[in-house]
Design an enzyme around this catalytic site. Structure first.
Site, short mmCIF file in Angstrom:
data_model
loop_
_atom_site.label_atom_id
_atom_site.label_comp_id
_atom_site.label_asym_id
_atom_site.label_seq_id
_atom_site.Cartn_x
_atom_site.Cartn_y
_atom_site.Cartn_z
N GLU A 160 56.70 6.76 102.11
CA GLU A 160 58.03 7.02 101.62
C GLU A 160 58.74 6.07 101.17
OE1 GLU A 160 60.31 9.89 103.88
OE2 GLU A 160 58.43 10.64 105.05
N ASP B 79 56.18 10.21 106.57
CA ASP B 79 56.15 10.40 107.85
C ASP B 79 55.60 11.39 108.40
OD1 ASP B 79 57.90 8.09 107.70
OD2 ASP B 79 59.69 9.11 107.88
N ASP C 222 56.04 13.97 110.20
CA ASP C 222 56.80 15.14 110.60
C ASP C 222 56.83 16.21 109.49
OD1 ASP C 222 58.49 13.98 108.63
OD2 ASP C 222 60.12 13.44 110.03
N GLU D 93 59.19 16.98 107.41
CA GLU D 93 59.82 16.56 105.97
C GLU D 93 58.58 15.88 105.39
OE1 GLU D 93 62.56 17.47 104.63
OE2 GLU D 93 62.82 18.68 106.54
N TYR E 261 56.99 5.83 116.09
CA TYR E 261 57.84 6.70 115.10
C TYR E 261 59.04 7.21 115.97
CZ TYR E 261 58.91 10.57 111.83
OH TYR E 261 59.51 11.40 110.99
N ARG F 284 61.27 9.82 115.44
CA ARG F 284 61.56 11.28 115.72
C ARG F 284 60.69 12.05 116.32
NH1 ARG F 284 62.48 10.06 110.19
NH2 ARG F 284 64.81 9.69 109.47
N HIS G 133 54.28 13.67 118.64
CA HIS G 133 54.23 12.30 118.53
C HIS G 133 54.48 11.47 119.88
CE1 HIS G 133 54.83 13.09 114.48
NE2 HIS G 133 56.02 13.74 114.70
#
Length: 850
Positions: A32, A105, A107, A109, A325, A327, A371
């Site tokens: 990203e 990432d 997740d 998104e 990570y 989140r 995660h």
């Protein structure tokens, strides 16, 4: 975008976008951000081409709804305008690549980014894989590349359903507010519920009525043993019931009984208490602790955590990811990380600090567990080592994560608690009083050995007890007249006591301490995130953006680091709650979040979910357009008369909030501010009757706009001259004579300057150009200057006054030196009046500025 080719790199101009990308038969890895590119390139070397997508490359169009509600809610994605070159470069590089590995990432998104890029690469005939990097380290990258996956379509659909749902709510609710309240407002599926929580908390505070209660203490010593130190015991029972002492008369009667009573030791207790270590961080708890300890906003915390995750330079030859990570809602830790942590603890703190088996922590109900918990990637990198290479903000956050992780695998802290129950019986019998005193000491520090003083804060251990300093045991629950078995006066130590031993009063004897119940506290950013988490509103990836949005929209503002609703926030909340009760219901929002999570596990079809939501919602929108009253046409009489013309005064709504105006407007333009909640009137506006418009010569008048009151020409709209409102303070520069006026920066921060100070003007290229002036104390002017200082300057110091200050001038003389004005200054977090003359130094200690 940064592309690695051999030993060269190509960095695109204009925001990091690449116009040329060459993979030369190597595998292409897409992440990203450019920061990750630099970190990963260090580990992979020249055998890989590494590039950054710069975030999302596709999204719903900003200019229209972008959702075909009549065709299964089909989204109409478009390439984001400033990502067109990035996407073209990615496709071009993919044509010559051996394979493409998509590593946004891990997740929802990130899955959406990977899905959209994969769709663009269809037909190229090259393998496309999804890889997950949970930590940006050599081990984490090698593990991810060794376990390639297909695109998780269910996870993408979960993100897509959320995006469509938020678009439907935002793009259909917001026009209602534009029409009925004012242009530029917005509403959202989660942000509006967050505003409701803050509004309801504020109203609970306003409605709160303090209740008086008293605590009673007796200072005692064993009879006949004058060498023993006295101790203080607190009244906990009257005839076996919790004491309810709600007035000074009752307190006096209790004190009278106790002053005449005979005291004896009724019960002695010795025991130990364990305090378990807290679990490792999840996103919400990290945001809460960073808010409580460092006053970091949720967004600031996540930005710092992102930098620690993506990689920073720590003196070992290149950027390294320092945390996993960030989140996550899971407290799970990998077996490898646990083993490394236990080995480190044994070496650093000794084997006695290790429990027999690793500590494990249960995640909250409904956690996704996608995660690990947030932890350091290398536990051997202690905070004191990392701090040498990190900026202060990152060092603070890394220290939190590291200490929490190490502590979670250590033994519990053990306290030794001594307690005594004292019975007091007044002469002649009657009531029986029970008092209690306790003392605690830390016997085994356990996990507090790594926390030290850091353990004091708003953080909670696994047992729910409040975190405290190592030498203090967890406090008992507090409440007027309600104490549990551990309640009582806390002493440093208790004397040696014996069962049924007689005790006597010593000075100061029996004391009463008057208290009042306290209203609920306003939310901080951290406590708001905790409330949202507890209610099931939002997710780890959205907490920070929700809080930032409601602040940016001016629905909420900060008062001493606490969140309070603005007039706008309360008014919008009331209308949305009345006309959209389902959308503003926290329970409904939580259920919707759960349903969206179930889309990912294939338990719910996203088309059916959106259809079930949209039909009643769209009906509510249509009804609100017809039935919601236009706030701009609403007036409410105040019972007062206009000071100028005698007409009734009414309460009206303007862009800056509620205000009081003459009902004879526009013939009479009298206005004033609404009184504060405590009934005090706002400071009177300055008299501008003698001021004329410099453009057309007509009189100037006070008007209100989005950012408050200002001076405007009475010839408006033919003449649009406007000026900031004078503060009533004259410029202190000798011979100047200008007025001090308020200004506002682009970020919303206020400052004050002389009205003769030159303003920025546009140069030939359309850029702001001016010399940055020096203000009081030599600080730079509070102006965002995009031109280089001194280059192509339009305004110079010779053309006007250069006075500017961050501190608000108040038009009253200094009582010490006679200066014509004072300023509002921050002293220990409180706003007080102070002299602006440094040689004087006067401060109104304890006097809040009005």
């Amino acid at each position: 975008m940064v592309i690695r080719r051999g030993t060269r790199e190509r960095r695109a101009g204009g925001g990091g976008e690449a116009t040329e990308v060459e993979s030369a038969g190597r595998p292409l890895l897409l992440v990203e951000s450019p920061t990750k590119v630099r970190t990963i390139r260090r580990y992979l070397g020249d055998g890989w081409a590494v590039a950054a997508t710069m975030g999302h490359v596709k999204d719903l169009p900003a200019s229209k709804l972008g959702v075909d509600v009549d065709n299964g809610f089909a989204p109409q994605y478009v390439v984001i305008k400033d990502r067109e070159k990035v996407l073209k470069a990615i496709v071009k590089a993919a044509r010559g690549a051996k394979a493409v590995y998509l590593a946004p990432d891990p997740d929802r998104e990130g899955e959406a980014i990977a899905y959209h890029i994969a769709q663009e690469l269809l037909g190229l005939g090259i393998p496309v894989h999804r890889v997950l990097f949970h930590e940006i380290t050599r081990q984490g990258i090698e593990k991810g590349l060794a376990e390639p996956l297909p695109i998780d379509v269910r996870k993408f659909e979960s993100q897509q359903a959320r995006r469509i749902l938020d678009r439907l709510v935002g793009y259909q609710l917001s026009p209602v507010l534009w029409k009925k309240v004012q242009r530029g407002l917005s509403a959202g599926r989660v942000q509006s519920v967050a505003v409701r929580l803050i509004v309801e908390r504020e109203r609970a505070i306003r409605a709160f009525v303090p209740q008086e209660y008293w605590l009673v203490f007796a200072t005692l010593r064993p009879e006949g043993r004058a060498e023993e130190a006295p101790f203080r015991a607190q009244l906990t029972r009257i005839d076996g019931e919790a004491p309810k002492i709600a007035s000074s008369d009752t307190a006096t009667a209790v004190r009278s009984d106790l002053e005449r009573a005979a005291y004896r030791v009724a019960k002695l207790e010795q025991r130990s208490r364990q305090r378990r270590p807290p679990p490792p961080y999840i996103t919400s708890r990290l945001q809460q602790d960073a808010s409580a300890r460092f006053h970091f906003s949720a967004r600031r915390t996540m930005q710092a955590a992102q930098r620690l995750y993506e990689g920073v330079e720590i003196g070992n030859g290149g950027p390294t990811g320092l945390i996993t990570y960030m989140r996550t809602d899971s407290t799970r830790i990998s077996q490898t990380a646990i083993a490394s942590c236990r080995e480190f603890i044994a070496e650093r703190f000794g084997k006695d600090a290790l429990p027999e088996r690793p500590n494990f922590f249960a995640s909250r109900a409904g956690a996704q567990d996608a995660h690990e918990a947030i932890r350091p990637t290398d536990v051997a990198l202690a905070p004191e080592k990392a701090a040498k290479y990190l900026p202060p903000e990152l060092a603070k956050l890394y220290g939190l994560v590291w200490r929490r992780f190490v502590a979670c695998q250590m033994r519990p802290a053990v306290y030794s608690i001594d307690a005594v129950d004292v019975e007091a019986v007044p002469p002649g019998g009657g009531k029986t009083y029970r008092l209690r005193a306790s003392a605690s000491r830390l016997v085994e520090p356990g996990w507090l050995g790594v926390y030290g003083e850091e353990a004091d804060g708003d953080e909670k251990g696994a047992d729910g007890g409040e975190s405290r300093k190592p030498d203090a045991a967890p406090a008992a629950a507090k409440g007027p007249g309600e104490k549990d078995e551990e309640a009582g006066a806390e002493a440093a130590r208790l004397p040696e006591l014996h069962q049924d031993e007689a005790l006597g009063l010593v000075p100061p004897g029996v004391e009463g301490d008057q208290k009042f119940t306290q209203p609920p506290a306003r939310f901080t950013e951290g406590s708001l995130v905790r409330e949202m988490e507890d209610l099931g509103i939002g997710r780890p990836s959205t907490y920070a953006s929700i809080v930032s949005t409601i602040l940016q929209r001016r629905y909420v503002h900060k008062l001493d680091q606490k969140l309070a609703p603005t007039d706008l926030g309360e008014m919008v909340n009331d209308r949305l709650t009345r006309h959209f009760p389902r959308i503003l219901d926290p329970q409904f929002t939580a259920r919707m979040e759960e349903d969206l999570d179930r889309v990912e596990s294939a338990q719910v079809d996203w088309h059916a979910l959106l259809s079930e939501f949209y039909v009643p919602f769209h009906g509510d929108v249509e009804r609100a357009m017809k039935e919601m009253a236009d706030v701009r046409s609403e007036t409410k009489e105040t019972g007062e008369k206009c000071e100028r013309c005698g007409s009734p005064l009414v309460r009206r709504w303007g862009r800056a909030g509620w205000f009081i105006a003459c009902n004879a407007w526009p013939k009479c333009t009298f206005t004033k501010d609404v009184p504060a909640a405590d009934g005090t009137q706002a400071a009177p506006l300055p008299d501008v009757s003698g001021q004329v418009c410099p453009t057309c010569g007509k009189p100037m008048q006070v008007r209100r706009g989005r950012f408050g009151a200002f001076l405007s020409c009475t010839g408006y709209p033919a003449c649009k001259t406007a000026r900031p409102l004078p503060t009533g303070v004259k410029c202190p520069r000798p011979g100047c004579g200008g007025d001090i006026i308020a200004r506002r920066m682009r970020n919303g921060r206020s400052y004050w300057e002389c009205s003769r100070r030159p303003r920025l003007r546009k140069d030939a290229e359309g850029k702001d150009a001016a010399v940055a002036k020096k203000g009081v104390g030599g600080k730079d002017a509070a102006v965002e200057n995009k031109a280089e200082q001194g280059k192509d300057a339009v305004a110079t110091k010779a053309e006007g006054c250069d006075f500017v200050t961050w501190r608000k001038p108040v038009p009253q003389p200094c009582p010490q030196c006679g200066a014509p004005y004072v300023v509002e200054a921050k002293v220990k977090g409180a706003t007080v009046l102070a002299c602006d003359n440094k040689e004087c130094g006067w401060k109104a200690e304890g006097e809040a500025a009005g």
